[in-house]
Design an enzyme around this catalytic site. Structure first.
Site, mmCIF file in Angstrom:
data_model
loop_
_atom_site.group_PDB
_atom_site.id
_atom_site.type_symbol
_atom_site.label_atom_id
_atom_site.label_comp_id
_atom_site.label_asym_id
_atom_site.label_seq_id
_atom_site.Cartn_x
_atom_site.Cartn_y
_atom_site.Cartn_z
ATOM 1 N N SER A 136 0.837 -1.201 0.000
ATOM 2 C CA SER A 136 0.000 0.000 0.000
ATOM 3 C C SER A 136 0.876 1.257 0.000
ATOM 4 O O SER A 136 1.761 1.403 0.853
ATOM 5 C CB SER A 136 -0.883 -0.051 1.259
ATOM 6 O OG SER A 136 -1.679 1.097 1.363
ATOM 7 N N SER A 188 -4.878 13.380 -3.682
ATOM 8 C CA SER A 188 -5.809 14.502 -3.568
ATOM 9 C C SER A 188 -5.249 15.710 -2.840
ATOM 10 O O SER A 188 -5.718 16.818 -3.062
ATOM 11 C CB SER A 188 -7.093 14.047 -2.896
ATOM 12 O OG SER A 188 -6.859 13.773 -1.546
ATOM 13 N N HIS A 216 -9.732 11.030 -8.133
ATOM 14 C CA HIS A 216 -9.491 12.433 -8.484
ATOM 15 C C HIS A 216 -9.106 12.614 -9.944
ATOM 16 O O HIS A 216 -8.573 13.656 -10.322
ATOM 17 C CB HIS A 216 -8.435 13.042 -7.562
ATOM 18 C CG HIS A 216 -8.950 13.198 -6.176
ATOM 19 N ND1 HIS A 216 -9.754 14.237 -5.784
ATOM 20 C CD2 HIS A 216 -8.838 12.385 -5.097
ATOM 21 C CE1 HIS A 216 -10.099 14.089 -4.517
ATOM 22 N NE2 HIS A 216 -9.558 12.978 -4.075
ATOM 23 N N THR A 244 -15.090 7.300 -8.353
ATOM 24 C CA THR A 244 -16.260 7.843 -7.663
ATOM 25 C C THR A 244 -17.196 8.488 -8.669
ATOM 26 O O THR A 244 -16.761 8.955 -9.728
ATOM 27 C CB THR A 244 -15.850 8.884 -6.599
ATOM 28 O OG1 THR A 244 -17.026 9.298 -5.890
ATOM 29 C CG2 THR A 244 -15.208 10.119 -7.215
ATOM 30 N N LYS A 247 -17.417 13.129 -7.426
ATOM 31 C CA LYS A 247 -16.523 14.271 -7.602
ATOM 32 C C LYS A 247 -16.749 14.853 -9.006
ATOM 33 O O LYS A 247 -17.753 15.514 -9.212
ATOM 34 C CB LYS A 247 -15.098 13.861 -7.251
ATOM 35 C CG LYS A 247 -15.018 13.593 -5.717
ATOM 36 C CD LYS A 247 -13.726 13.081 -5.174
ATOM 37 C CE LYS A 247 -13.869 12.867 -3.652
ATOM 38 N NZ LYS A 247 -12.773 12.129 -3.040
ATOM 39 N N THR A 276 -26.503 -3.618 2.044
ATOM 40 C CA THR A 276 -26.882 -2.210 2.145
ATOM 41 C C THR A 276 -27.825 -1.869 0.995
ATOM 42 O O THR A 276 -27.734 -2.469 -0.093
ATOM 43 C CB THR A 276 -25.613 -1.304 2.140
ATOM 44 O OG1 THR A 276 -26.001 0.029 2.422
ATOM 45 C CG2 THR A 276 -24.879 -1.342 0.813
ATOM 46 N N THR A 277 -28.726 -0.956 1.231
ATOM 47 C CA THR A 277 -29.708 -0.587 0.216
ATOM 48 C C THR A 277 -29.024 0.019 -1.002
ATOM 49 O O THR A 277 -28.119 0.856 -0.861
ATOM 50 C CB THR A 277 -30.717 0.413 0.817
ATOM 51 O OG1 THR A 277 -31.388 -0.236 1.905
ATOM 52 C CG2 THR A 277 -31.747 0.858 -0.206
HETATM 53 C C1 PLP Z 1 -12.948 11.141 -1.852
HETATM 54 C C2 PLP Z 1 -12.043 9.939 -2.016
HETATM 55 C C3 PLP Z 1 -12.552 8.648 -1.966
HETATM 56 C C4 PLP Z 1 -13.958 8.371 -1.550
HETATM 57 O O1 PLP Z 1 -14.863 8.665 -2.552
HETATM 58 P P1 PLP Z 1 -16.348 9.118 -2.142
HETATM 59 O O2 PLP Z 1 -17.142 8.840 -3.337
HETATM 60 O O3 PLP Z 1 -16.263 10.565 -1.760
HETATM 61 O O4 PLP Z 1 -16.736 8.285 -0.945
HETATM 62 C C5 PLP Z 1 -11.717 7.593 -2.291
HETATM 63 N N1 PLP Z 1 -10.422 7.792 -2.614
HETATM 64 C C6 PLP Z 1 -9.892 9.015 -2.632
HETATM 65 C C7 PLP Z 1 -8.461 9.181 -2.998
HETATM 66 C C8 PLP Z 1 -10.676 10.140 -2.310
HETATM 67 O O5 PLP Z 1 -10.136 11.351 -2.287
#
Ligand code: PLP
Length: 407
Positions: A136, A188, A216, A244, A247, A276-277
């Site tokens: 990691s 980030s 990101h 994600t 963002k 989870t739903t």
């Molecule tokens: C924000 C973030 C996440 C989590 O994503 P979310 O959709 O906001 O829960 C995962 N990895 C990194 C590097 C992030 O900055």
């Protein structure tokens, strides 16, 4: 134990260190974002948001809003169940196809957030693969760290973006142990970018799986917005790409894209996916519309990069120190938690500029910063107002300026 006293004492020490988090109560204005209304004790005020991860303003894009309205009106509010028990709607199936296509993978799996996708996918892979060792990166996001911790697999942390250290640590592990390398593309807080190709080359030499968080980068880089791995022609070299929908895509949710067998495996064994739903169909439809738009439109990405460059140029001209990096994240360094929060408060109260201070533990002590994220919906006048305001505060707080030539 007197629990209330314990809670208050711990919070007081956070406040003394300048690390107590204050949330601002904002009401974004659709169509006018980055403008938002701030609700506070003294009433309401207009502010310009400079620290949003809605990097392209897709959260207010007409196609996204239209798709969400349409789905809400046709299909109703919630999914009504877990994915297994009646919660898999056609909107989920379509979105997963869209995501698999985006990343050139056989399949994709949607989770309730990016955090949950990292936590659940890494947790499941590392715990279910017998004897798995996870390598990691030292600056991995909390969601990856928690997923690996939860798996109870052996974890080896390698120095951030350090190929020699990664290779030395892989070489030191038993040759026959299953290995998984977990890292991000755009980090980030510093905005630096991992050497993805070299990491994949090393992974191949040691037979390791690769797990790349492109949170990101998705929507922002690559000809179809699939991220840095797409831009560099490397998507097929990664075992798992994680992203994600919250963002740059402007909605909410997270996902992995990988082989059909891997996605089916996580779908079948991951508690964080199963119990989870499912997200509402309107959210799935909005995210799919956002992805589809950014697959074909380069306009937002071009303007995004232009605004980032303009901000850097203007900061340089004003001598305000920012961390150089090859991405869209502009960290203006303050280096002190109390000053960082103070400047942020003044920007908000006196200049109508909202930039959340970033303090420990999100970044190491001594590297406290204002993390600025310019977007296509910020105008050049917005940029000028921001830099002029920062300039005034730099003088007022007696913060160091850099000579222009040194930049
Ligand atoms: C924000 C973030 C996440 C989590 O994503 P979310 O959709 O906001 O829960 C995962 N990895 C990194 C590097 C992030 O900055």
């Amino acid at each position: 134990m007197h629990f209330e006293t314990f809670f208050r004492d711990r919070l007081d020490s956070l406040k003394d260190e300048g690390n107590y988090r204050v949330f601002h109560d904002l009401e974004r204005k659709r169509g006018a974002f980055p403008r938002a209304m701030r609700h506070c004790g003294t009433g309401q005020r207009d502010v310009t948001v400079w620290c949003s991860n809605d990097y392209l303003g897709m959260g207010q894009h007409p196609k996204v809003i239209g798709a969400m309205h349409d789905a809400l009106d046709r299909l109703g509010a919630g999914a009504g169940g877990t994915r297994n028990i009646s919660g898999t709607t056609h909107a989920h199936v379509e979105l997963e196809h869209e995501l698999a296509d985006l990343h050139g993978k056989e399949a994709a799996l949607v989770f309730t957030s990016g955090y949950v996708s990292n936590w659940a996918a890494l947790g499941t892979l590392a715990s279910q693969i017998p004897g798995c060792i996870v390598f990691s990166d030292a600056l991995n996001h909390a969601s990856m760290i928690e997923g690996i911790r939860h798996s109870r697999a052996q974890k080896v942390i390698w120095k951030h973006n350090d190929l020699q250290d990664l290779e030395a640590k892989l070489a030191a592990a038993p040759a026959d142990a299953p290995k998984l390398i977990a890292f991000e593309s755009v980090y980030s807080m510093d905005g630096d970018i991992a050497p993805i190709k070299e990491i994949c080359d090393i992974a191949d030499r040691y037979g390791a799986m690769t797990y790349l968080d492109e949170v990101h980068a998705v929507g922002l880089y690559g000809p179809r917005g699939a991220g840095i791995a797409e831009r560099e022609g490397l998507m097929d070299r990664l075992t798992v790409i994680e992203g994600t929908l919250g963002k740059a895509y402007g909605v909410v949710g997270g996902y992995i894209a990988a082989s059909a067998a891997l996605c089916d495996f996580v779908r079948s064994f991951s508690s964080g996916f199963i119990f989870t739903t499912a997200l509402p169909p309107s959210v799935m439809a909005g995210a799919a519309a956002s992805i589809r738009h950014l697959k074909s439109s380069q306009t937002e990405r071009d303007l995004h990069q232009l605004r980032v460059q303009q901000l850097r140029d203007k900061l340089d001209a004003a001598g305000i120190p920012h961390m150089p990096n090859p991405s869209h994240i502009v960290p203006v360094m303050v280096g002190d938690p109390v000053k960082c929060k103070y400047i942020s408060d003044l920007l908000l109260d006196d200049f109508g500029i909202y930039i959340q201070p970033i303090n420990y533990p999100t970044v190491p002590k001594g590297t406290e910063r204002l993390r600025i994220t310019p977007s296509p919906v910020h105008s050049e006048a917005d940029l000028d107002h921001l830099v002029a305001s920062l300039g005034k505060l730099w003088a007022q707080c007696q913060l160091a300026r850099l000579p222009m030539a040194a930049q």
